[in-house]
Design an enzyme around this catalytic site. Structure first.
Site, PDB file in Angstrom:
ATOM      1  N   ASP A  44       0.845  -1.202   0.000  1.00 43.87           N
ATOM      2  CA  ASP A  44       0.000   0.000   0.000  1.00 43.87           C
ATOM      3  C   ASP A  44       0.883   1.255   0.000  1.00 43.87           C
ATOM      4  O   ASP A  44       0.383   2.374  -0.082  1.00 43.87           O
ATOM      5  CB  ASP A  44      -1.006  -0.007   1.160  1.00 43.87           C
ATOM      6  CG  ASP A  44      -0.352  -0.039   2.519  1.00 43.87           C
ATOM      7  OD1 ASP A  44       0.884  -0.185   2.593  1.00 43.87           O
ATOM      8  OD2 ASP A  44      -1.079   0.096   3.529  1.00 43.87           O
ATOM      9  N   SER A  45       2.204   1.056   0.041  1.00 39.13           N
ATOM     10  CA  SER A  45       3.146   2.158  -0.203  1.00 39.13           C
ATOM     11  C   SER A  45       2.872   2.797  -1.564  1.00 39.13           C
ATOM     12  O   SER A  45       3.338   3.901  -1.849  1.00 39.13           O
ATOM     13  CB  SER A  45       4.596   1.655  -0.143  1.00 39.13           C
ATOM     14  OG  SER A  45       4.751   0.526  -0.965  1.00 39.13           O
ATOM     15  N   ASP A  83      -1.073  -5.997  -0.306  1.00 40.81           N
ATOM     16  CA  ASP A  83      -1.408  -5.421   0.995  1.00 40.81           C
ATOM     17  C   ASP A  83      -2.903  -5.220   1.132  1.00 40.81           C
ATOM     18  O   ASP A  83      -3.569  -4.814   0.175  1.00 40.81           O
ATOM     19  CB  ASP A  83      -0.742  -4.044   1.140  1.00 40.81           C
ATOM     20  CG  ASP A  83       0.497  -4.092   2.007  1.00 40.81           C
ATOM     21  OD1 ASP A  83       0.664  -5.062   2.778  1.00 40.81           O
ATOM     22  OD2 ASP A  83       1.321  -3.160   1.901  1.00 40.81           O
ATOM     23  N   LYS A 113      -1.152  -9.381   2.829  1.00 46.19           N
ATOM     24  CA  LYS A 113      -0.417  -8.945   4.033  1.00 46.19           C
ATOM     25  C   LYS A 113      -1.280  -7.921   4.749  1.00 46.19           C
ATOM     26  O   LYS A 113      -1.913  -7.092   4.108  1.00 46.19           O
ATOM     27  CB  LYS A 113       0.930  -8.325   3.645  1.00 46.19           C
ATOM     28  CG  LYS A 113       1.647  -7.667   4.820  1.00 46.19           C
ATOM     29  CD  LYS A 113       3.093  -7.340   4.501  1.00 46.19           C
ATOM     30  CE  LYS A 113       3.313  -6.061   3.746  1.00 46.19           C
ATOM     31  NZ  LYS A 113       2.826  -4.835   4.429  1.00 46.19           N
ATOM     32  N   GLU A 115      -1.376  -5.417   8.559  1.00 50.99           N
ATOM     33  CA  GLU A 115      -0.551  -4.861   9.638  1.00 50.99           C
ATOM     34  C   GLU A 115      -1.188  -5.115  11.007  1.00 50.99           C
ATOM     35  O   GLU A 115      -2.404  -4.996  11.158  1.00 50.99           O
ATOM     36  CB  GLU A 115      -0.378  -3.346   9.436  1.00 50.99           C
ATOM     37  CG  GLU A 115       0.382  -3.003   8.169  1.00 50.99           C
ATOM     38  CD  GLU A 115       0.579  -1.496   7.988  1.00 50.99           C
ATOM     39  OE1 GLU A 115       0.278  -0.711   8.903  1.00 50.99           O
ATOM     40  OE2 GLU A 115       1.042  -1.109   6.896  1.00 50.99           O
ATOM     41  N   GLU A 182       9.227  -4.585  10.303  1.00 50.50           N
ATOM     42  CA  GLU A 182       9.655  -3.287   9.782  1.00 50.50           C
ATOM     43  C   GLU A 182      10.230  -2.433  10.902  1.00 50.50           C
ATOM     44  O   GLU A 182       9.589  -2.229  11.953  1.00 50.50           O
ATOM     45  CB  GLU A 182       8.467  -2.563   9.116  1.00 50.50           C
ATOM     46  CG  GLU A 182       8.844  -1.174   8.610  1.00 50.50           C
ATOM     47  CD  GLU A 182       7.862  -0.568   7.620  1.00 50.50           C
ATOM     48  OE1 GLU A 182       6.856  -1.208   7.271  1.00 50.50           O
ATOM     49  OE2 GLU A 182       8.120   0.565   7.176  1.00 50.50           O
TER      50      GLU A 182
HETATM   51  O1  KIV Z   1       3.587  -1.132   1.612  1.00 53.33           O
HETATM   52  C1  KIV Z   1       4.758  -1.540   1.559  1.00 53.33           C
HETATM   53  O2  KIV Z   1       5.466  -1.344   0.574  1.00 53.33           O
HETATM   54  C2  KIV Z   1       5.274  -2.255   2.717  1.00 53.33           C
HETATM   55  C3  KIV Z   1       6.747  -2.227   2.980  1.00 53.33           C
HETATM   56  C4  KIV Z   1       7.045  -2.696   4.325  1.00 53.33           C
HETATM   57  C5  KIV Z   1       7.592  -2.933   2.025  1.00 53.33           C
HETATM   58  O3  KIV Z   1       4.522  -2.818   3.448  1.00 53.33           O
END
Ligand code: KIV
Length: 278
Positions: A44-45, A83, A113, A115, A182
């Site tokens: 999500d970056s 993400d 993924k 968080e 991270e």
């Molecule tokens: O969103 C992202 O790019 C991440 C980084 C930790 C690689 O979660």
């Protein structure tokens, strides 16, 4: 060879480091896949490095689906992990399942993924039970930016370090196939890596993790925002792009481009006849 969550887990067993980079589009994903990257994270970056937001919070499930589809079109061997964006899973287990399903069905993601530690274990468990592989993400969790008060190293005190170890164990128990660490101290990341049986992927977490990930715009020096200490710039592609753009501007202005090799021809008689008619 197609990488899967099974082959990635085998890499930990065989002490074979796992390589991961972020990608958000077809061409970049294809370049990485061609040279043998193990996993591609559609992070999500993308909110920051593709869409220009100040942080990752505005990213939507639709944004993630759009970019994940492009990446899966470009990569045939890498494991593609997408993400889950802010508020697509925190609200309830039900929402988490619906959005996880959309990312797999509409985005072609092969794993997801999300968080958080113990607090998101019910979501991790439900998604894993729906046969969707899910990776945990602890330490600095950018979606909690406002709670954390910025992007700083996590787990430096006994209490916070202990909590990260407990979170990693809880995520493993809930069914996470891997855990991203991270911005945590290197020795702590190594201890977590030894404590859990699933692979750890580090970013700003030192060499003791089972694998590493970087945001590709950071490692190629394309993103001109904040550069974290843990980023190694492997090439100055941003400068190379600017140089090429300047050369193009200058050649167009001076009629140096397009030249003979870039144009299509027509018979002289036809153009002469058309000229006469005008
Ligand atoms: O969103 C992202 O790019 C991440 C980084 C930790 C690689 O979660």
């Amino acid at each position: 060879m197609k990488n899967t969550v099974i082959t990635i887990q085998k890499q930990k067993e065989n002490n074979n480091k796992i390589t991961m980079l972020t990608a958000y589009d077809y061409c970049t994903a294809k370049l990485m896949d061609d040279v043998g990257i193990d996993c591609i994270l559609v992070g999500d970056s993308l909110g920051m490095v593709m869409l220009g937001y100040d942080n990752t919070l505005p990213v939507t499930v639709d944004d993630m689906i759009h970019h994940t589809k492009a990446v899966t079109n470009g990569a045939s061997n890498a494991l593609i992990i997408a993400d889950m964006p802010f508020m697509s899973y925190q609200t309830s287990v039900h929402d988490a399942l619906i959005n996880a399903g959309r990312l797999v069905k509409e985005g072609n993601a092969e794993a997801l993924k999300l968080e958080g530690g113990k607090e998101v274990c019910p979501q991790v468990e439900a998604i894993a039970k729906a046969s969707i592989p899910v990776m945990g993400h602890i330490g600095l969790t950018p979606q909690s930016l406002h709670k954390l008060g910025g992007y700083s190293v996590q787990g430096k005190e006994y209490k916070t370090a202990k909590k990260l170890i407990e979170d990693a164990l809880a995520l493993e128990k809930a069914g996470a196939f891997a855990i991203l660490l991270e911005c945590v101290p290197s020795d702590l990341a190594e201890l977590i890596t030894k404590t859990v049986t699933v692979p750890t992927i580090g970013i700003g977490a030192g060499p003791g993790c089972d694998g590493q990930v970087l945001v590709y715009q950071d490692m190629l020096s394309i993103y001109d925002g904040f550069k974290p200490k843990f980023v190694k710039q492997y090439a100055k592609i941003g400068d190379m792009m600017k140089k090429a753009f300047v050369e193009y501007i200058n050649e167009v202005k001076s009629s140096g481009f397009p030249s003979d090799e870039h144009i299509f021809k027509i018979d002289k008689e036809i153009i002469d006849k058309l000229n006469e008619e005008m």
